[in-house]
Structures are given as structure tokens and as C-alpha cells.
Design a protein around this motif. Structure first.
Motif, mmCIF file in Angstrom:
data_model
loop_
_atom_site.group_PDB
_atom_site.id
_atom_site.type_symbol
_atom_site.label_atom_id
_atom_site.label_comp_id
_atom_site.label_asym_id
_atom_site.label_seq_id
_atom_site.Cartn_x
_atom_site.Cartn_y
_atom_site.Cartn_z
ATOM 1 N N LEU A 155 6.032 4.817 8.468
ATOM 2 C CA LEU A 155 5.900 5.045 7.033
ATOM 3 C C LEU A 155 5.229 6.380 6.732
ATOM 4 C CD1 LEU A 155 4.951 1.453 5.793
ATOM 5 C CD2 LEU A 155 7.161 2.625 5.583
ATOM 6 N N THR A 156 4.303 6.790 7.584
ATOM 7 C CA THR A 156 3.700 8.116 7.427
ATOM 8 C C THR A 156 4.759 9.202 7.576
ATOM 9 O OG1 THR A 156 1.536 7.366 8.200
ATOM 10 C CG2 THR A 156 1.992 9.728 8.363
ATOM 11 N N GLU A 196 0.823 -1.203 0.000
ATOM 12 C CA GLU A 196 0.000 0.000 0.000
ATOM 13 C C GLU A 196 0.861 1.258 0.000
ATOM 14 O OE1 GLU A 196 -3.645 0.629 0.086
ATOM 15 O OE2 GLU A 196 -3.170 -1.214 -1.013
ATOM 16 N N PHE A 197 1.931 1.241 0.778
ATOM 17 C CA PHE A 197 2.844 2.380 0.833
ATOM 18 C C PHE A 197 3.437 2.656 -0.550
ATOM 19 C CE2 PHE A 197 7.240 3.904 1.241
ATOM 20 C CZ PHE A 197 7.033 5.090 1.926
ATOM 21 N N THR A 198 3.905 1.611 -1.221
ATOM 22 C CA THR A 198 4.475 1.782 -2.563
ATOM 23 C C THR A 198 3.419 2.246 -3.547
ATOM 24 O OG1 THR A 198 6.181 0.114 -2.150
ATOM 25 C CG2 THR A 198 5.670 0.595 -4.447
ATOM 26 N N SER A 217 13.823 7.906 -1.459
ATOM 27 C CA SER A 217 13.523 7.224 -2.720
ATOM 28 C C SER A 217 13.478 5.711 -2.527
ATOM 29 C CB SER A 217 14.562 7.578 -3.784
ATOM 30 O OG SER A 217 15.846 7.130 -3.391
ATOM 31 N N ARG A 218 13.798 5.251 -1.312
ATOM 32 C CA ARG A 218 13.769 3.813 -1.031
ATOM 33 C C ARG A 218 13.575 3.599 0.469
ATOM 34 N NH1 ARG A 218 14.386 0.586 -4.847
ATOM 35 N NH2 ARG A 218 14.339 -1.649 -4.481
ATOM 36 N N VAL A 219 12.869 2.505 0.800
ATOM 37 C CA VAL A 219 12.611 2.149 2.201
ATOM 38 C C VAL A 219 12.904 0.664 2.371
ATOM 39 C CG1 VAL A 219 10.804 1.876 3.958
ATOM 40 C CG2 VAL A 219 10.882 3.948 2.561
ATOM 41 N N ARG A 220 13.419 0.314 3.541
ATOM 42 C CA ARG A 220 13.642 -1.089 3.875
ATOM 43 C C ARG A 220 12.912 -1.399 5.178
ATOM 44 N NH1 ARG A 220 17.098 -4.149 7.111
ATOM 45 N NH2 ARG A 220 17.528 -6.236 6.287
#
Length: 198
Positions: free
Chosen positions: A109-110, A73-75, A119-122
Motif C-alpha cells: 500500500l505504501t 487507514e489507507f483510505t 484511484s482504486r485498490v482491491r
């Protein structure tokens, strides 16, 4: 559910009023239709918010599936890709700790969306026999010591309170221009000593 029922009742009342008026004309007809459309939009918004706060997948399939769903959902919303590293050989976690971890993930994430310019999340999640760990890192602008220690960010305050309520530890690290990492560790079983490190 209660709010949804109230809104549905409001729409029925508006329909009743519209039906009792002798062919409403002009502004009155337009206003009634606009009110009914606004109620429909509000019902949809309530359903969406309720799903985002606690998706059915958390109850039906457990925390791991809910984390995967939240990452997707985040992506979908932000266009930011998420690398997932989930390791768990234990029974699915239920109850308060599952909800706590899920809410912390949502709030983190918010914060990434609002402040990180990443530009990227892990997302790394490890569930062992006696504890679980959640780590969310991004490659955004980073966070300062002043920001992590401050009480202005309601998001960080909420994350701290949730971790503490379950006897957990919270660590927030940031480096300007490199990114931010949020680590939460919650004990499973007996609630032990807890601390917050920022």
C-alpha cells in the motif's frame, strides 16, 4: 517502549533544567520551551509509527481485523477507496506468518501511495487450511518488468525477503496504464520450497 522512555526522560531533564534556572528570560526561555515541544512531537511521532508498524489490533483481534483496519487507514490517509474481499473459515492466524502478511500489505500500500497514481485498490485475502493468499491490485500507472526485477526499490526488496523467509511465493504483474497486482502465497504448517516470480 525503550525509545518512548528515553524521550520522556529527556523531557523531564529539560523541565528540571528550566526549574533550576532563575526565571529564564528571552531567547533561553523560548529555546527551552521549543525543545520541550519538540520532544512532545517526537513522542507522538514514535507512538504513531509504532502503531502503523504493528497495530494492537493485530495482536488483539488477529490478521483479518488488522487487514480491515489497514484498509480503512489507507483510505483515510489517501482518499483512495479500497475494495475488500476476505475469505477465511480457519482459526485466526498468529505469529510470524500473520506479521509477514501484514507487513507485506503495508509495504504494498505504501508503494501504491508513492508510485501508482491509482484511484482504486482491491485487497483479496484467502486463508485456507494449508496456505494463505494475499492479492493487492490497483488501477494505476502499472509497473514494468525492469522495475519488478530491479533492486532499487527497497519496498519490493522487503516484500520479496519477507515472502521468501516464510517459504512463500511472490508474483508482481503490471500493465502500463492498467495497474499493478502483487500476489503473495504463504504455506501454513511446514515451510516448503519457495520461489519468487516477478
Amino acid at each position: 517502549d525503550e525509545l518512548g522512555q528515553a524521550l520522556t526522560g529527556l523531557k523531564l531533564d529539560l523541565s528540571w533544567v528550566k526549574g533550576r534556572l532563575a526565571k529564564p528570560q528571552g531567547d533561553l526561555a523560548e529555546r527551552l520551551q521549543a525543545l520541550m515541544s519538540r520532544v512532545d512531537g517526537t513522542v507522538d511521532a514514535v507512538r504513531r509509527i509504532a502503531t502503523e508498524l504493528r497495530p494492537g489490533v493485530l495482536d488483539l483481534l488477529g490478521l483479518v481485523a488488522a487487514i480491515e483496519w489497514q484498509a480503512q487507514e489507507f483510505t483515510r490517509r489517501t482518499g483512495i477507496p479500497v475494495d475488500l474481499d476476505i475469505r477465511s473459515d480457519q482459526a485466526p492466524l498468529e505469529g510470524a506468518r500473520a506479521t509477514t502478511i501484514f507487513r507485506i500489505l503495508q509495504e504494498t500500500l505504501t508503494n501504491v501511495t508513492r508510485h501508482a497514481a491509482a484511484s482504486r485498490v482491491r485487497i483479496a485475502f484467502v486463508q485456507a487450511r494449508d496456505q494463505l493468499d494475499l492479492e493487492v491490485s490497483d488501477n494505476g500507472r502499472g509497473i514494468s518488468q525492469t522495475e519488478t526485477a530491479g533492486s532499487r526499490s527497497l519496498g519490493l526488496v522487503g516484500i520479496r525477503e519477507r515472502a521468501i523467509a516464510c517459504g512463500g511465493t511472490l508474483e508482481i504483474q503490471g500493465e502500463p496504464g492498467v495497474g499493478t497486482t502483487v500476489r503473495v502465497r504463504l504455506p501454513l504448517g511446514q515451510t516448503g520450497e519457495h520461489e519468487v516470480v516477478a
